[in-house]
Scaffold this motif. Structure first.
Motif: not given
Length: 92
Positions: A54-82
């Protein structure tokens, strides 16, 4: 959700979030990365050989937040985590 704080330098930053699971039959999939400046995501988020940059190139805006999402699958059931990565606005 954990926070990783990185100072901005307008260069590519490799982020390595960790997802802990227990049990032998878990599968983890990267679902995506979005930021608080989504209009620049195509230019500022890069995937390479299973790695995330990731990168930020705009020094004028506030802090930049990146949200990374994963899917976890167990026996066909899925859950998401960030996890969130914060790239701080440079101090002047």
């Amino acid at each position: 959700m954990s926070n990783n704080v990185i100072l901005a330098n307008n260069e590519w930053i490799e982020v390595t979030p960790r997802v802990k699971v227990s049990g032998p039959h878990h599968e983890i999939f990267l679902e995506g990365v979005v930021s608080t400046q989504p209009e620049n995501d195509d230019e500022d988020i890069r995937y390479e050989n299973g790695r995330i940059f990731v990168r930020r190139r705009n020094d004028k805006d506030d802090d930049r937040h990146f949200v990374i999402t994963y899917r976890v699958s167990v026996y066909g059931q899925e859950t998401f985590t960030n996890t969130r990565v914060i790239v701080r606005k440079p101090s002047k």
